[in-house]
Design a protein around this motif. Structure first.
Motif, PDB file in Angstrom:
ATOM      1  N   LEU A  78       0.826  -1.203   0.000  1.00  0.00           N
ATOM      2  CA  LEU A  78       0.000   0.000   0.000  1.00  0.00           C
ATOM      3  C   LEU A  78       0.862   1.255   0.000  1.00  0.00           C
ATOM      4  CD1 LEU A  78      -2.773   1.295   0.112  1.00  0.00           C
ATOM      5  CD2 LEU A  78      -2.706   1.092   2.612  1.00  0.00           C
ATOM      6  N   GLU A 114      -1.256  -4.104  -9.799  1.00  0.00           N
ATOM      7  CA  GLU A 114      -2.520  -3.858 -10.493  1.00  0.00           C
ATOM      8  C   GLU A 114      -3.029  -2.445 -10.236  1.00  0.00           C
ATOM      9  OE1 GLU A 114      -4.859  -7.060  -8.983  1.00  0.00           O
ATOM     10  OE2 GLU A 114      -4.160  -8.489 -10.511  1.00  0.00           O
ATOM     11  N   ARG A 115      -2.859  -1.970  -9.003  1.00  0.00           N
ATOM     12  CA  ARG A 115      -3.308  -0.609  -8.684  1.00  0.00           C
ATOM     13  C   ARG A 115      -2.514   0.427  -9.467  1.00  0.00           C
ATOM     14  NH1 ARG A 115      -3.151   2.553  -2.804  1.00  0.00           N
ATOM     15  NH2 ARG A 115      -2.400   4.498  -3.737  1.00  0.00           N
ATOM     16  N   ALA A 175       2.480   1.561  -3.430  1.00  0.00           N
ATOM     17  CA  ALA A 175       1.616   2.120  -4.469  1.00  0.00           C
ATOM     18  C   ALA A 175       1.497   3.631  -4.310  1.00  0.00           C
ATOM     19  CB  ALA A 175       0.240   1.459  -4.413  1.00  0.00           C
ATOM     20  N   GLY A 191      -3.488   0.422 -13.057  1.00  0.00           N
ATOM     21  CA  GLY A 191      -4.801   1.035 -13.193  1.00  0.00           C
ATOM     22  C   GLY A 191      -4.724   2.546 -13.139  1.00  0.00           C
ATOM     23  N   THR A 192      -3.875   3.059 -12.250  1.00  0.00           N
ATOM     24  CA  THR A 192      -3.677   4.502 -12.156  1.00  0.00           C
ATOM     25  C   THR A 192      -3.092   5.060 -13.449  1.00  0.00           C
ATOM     26  OG1 THR A 192      -3.350   4.409  -9.752  1.00  0.00           O
ATOM     27  CG2 THR A 192      -2.455   6.333 -10.909  1.00  0.00           C
ATOM     28  N   GLU A 202       2.769   6.350  -7.097  1.00  0.00           N
ATOM     29  CA  GLU A 202       1.829   7.299  -7.687  1.00  0.00           C
ATOM     30  C   GLU A 202       2.236   8.741  -7.427  1.00  0.00           C
ATOM     31  OE1 GLU A 202      -1.851   5.919  -6.069  1.00  0.00           O
ATOM     32  OE2 GLU A 202      -1.960   4.199  -7.428  1.00  0.00           O
ATOM     33  N   ALA A 240      -1.345  -7.007  -5.924  1.00  0.00           N
ATOM     34  CA  ALA A 240      -2.394  -5.985  -5.831  1.00  0.00           C
ATOM     35  C   ALA A 240      -1.810  -4.590  -6.062  1.00  0.00           C
ATOM     36  CB  ALA A 240      -3.071  -6.053  -4.466  1.00  0.00           C
ATOM     37  N   ALA A 241      -0.607  -4.352  -5.533  1.00  0.00           N
ATOM     38  CA  ALA A 241       0.032  -3.049  -5.723  1.00  0.00           C
ATOM     39  C   ALA A 241       0.337  -2.801  -7.201  1.00  0.00           C
ATOM     40  CB  ALA A 241       1.310  -2.966  -4.899  1.00  0.00           C
TER      41      ALA A 241
END
Length: 225
Positions: A41, A71-72, A44, A75-76, A48, A68-69
């Motif tokens: 988390l 993919e995030r 990510a 996605g961003t 970003e 998950a990081a």
């Protein structure tokens, strides 16, 4: 004027490992350390904010895992309409299933955490240039994980695979075993340019992003071994 340095971020929950990578990256004149985080988390969030060129991403971490990081972050990038950072998954021999999931999620390759420093540095430069990278020996480990008796095999090859020509299938299988274009060209008596063209067509027909996804596709569908 010299070229801009490649900005590298690191996401890993082991402080000592982060310190070693920070020093390694900082020792290279063409690389710049862009920050670190100890969980997915926070990683990510860091990515970003700073938007590095390349990210070294551990898989198993607290709060949010590396998959998950990844993919995030991708996605961003899609939301922003910009090129995503190239993500290299850091894994070990017993995490190849997770590495395969990360590749499907958009990572540009994976490197073993005990890799030689020179290989890790080369991997950073390779993915930054737009190519994929697979850790030495990882193709063998993938075979052991996805090989006979380890997973349920599909009754038949995917429909898309059936659309490949005989020559494309031959080259697909060689590439799936980790052979380079030069090695395939030498073994098949072709030019490297011809092999590159075949690989591009194979990736297009199978809707794969790069050679790393090709390897995962081959093992998951029982096409090698």
């Amino acid at each position: 004027m010299s070229e801009a340095r490649i900005r590298v971020a690191l996401v890993d929950d082991q402080a000592l490992f982060r310190a070693g990578i920070r020093m390694l990256v900082g020792s290279q004149p063409d690389l710049e350390f862009a920050g670190e985080a100890g969980d997915g988390l926070a990683g990510a969030d860091l990515i970003e904010r700073s938007w590095p060129d390349v990210v070294l991403m551990d898989i198993r971490m607290p709060v949010m895992d590396g998959i998950a990081a990844t993919e995030r972050v991708l996605g961003t990038a899609a939301e922003r309409g910009v090129r995503a950072p190239r993500i290299i998954v850091l894994t070990t021999f017993d995490l190849d299933e997770a590495a395969a999931r990360a590749i499907r999620g958009g990572a540009s390759g994976f490197v073993l955490k005990d890799a030689e420093p020179e290989f890790l540095l080369a991997a950073i430069r390779t993915v930054h240039a737009g190519n994929a990278v697979i850790a030495p020996g990882a193709t063998r480990e993938l075979f052991e994980h996805f090989g006979p008796g380890r997973v349920e095999r599909p009754a038949s090859a995917p429909v898309a695979y059936g659309a490949l020509t005989a020559r494309e299938r031959d080259i697909f299988l060689l590439a799936a075993r980790g052979m380079s274009n030069a090695e395939i060209a030498a073994g098949e008596y072709l030019s490297e340019a011809t092999v590159k063209t075949h690989i591009s067509r194979i990736l297009s027909k199978l809707t794969l992003r790069d050679r790393v996804q090709l390897v995962v596709y081959a093992f998951e569908h029982g096409l090698v071994g």
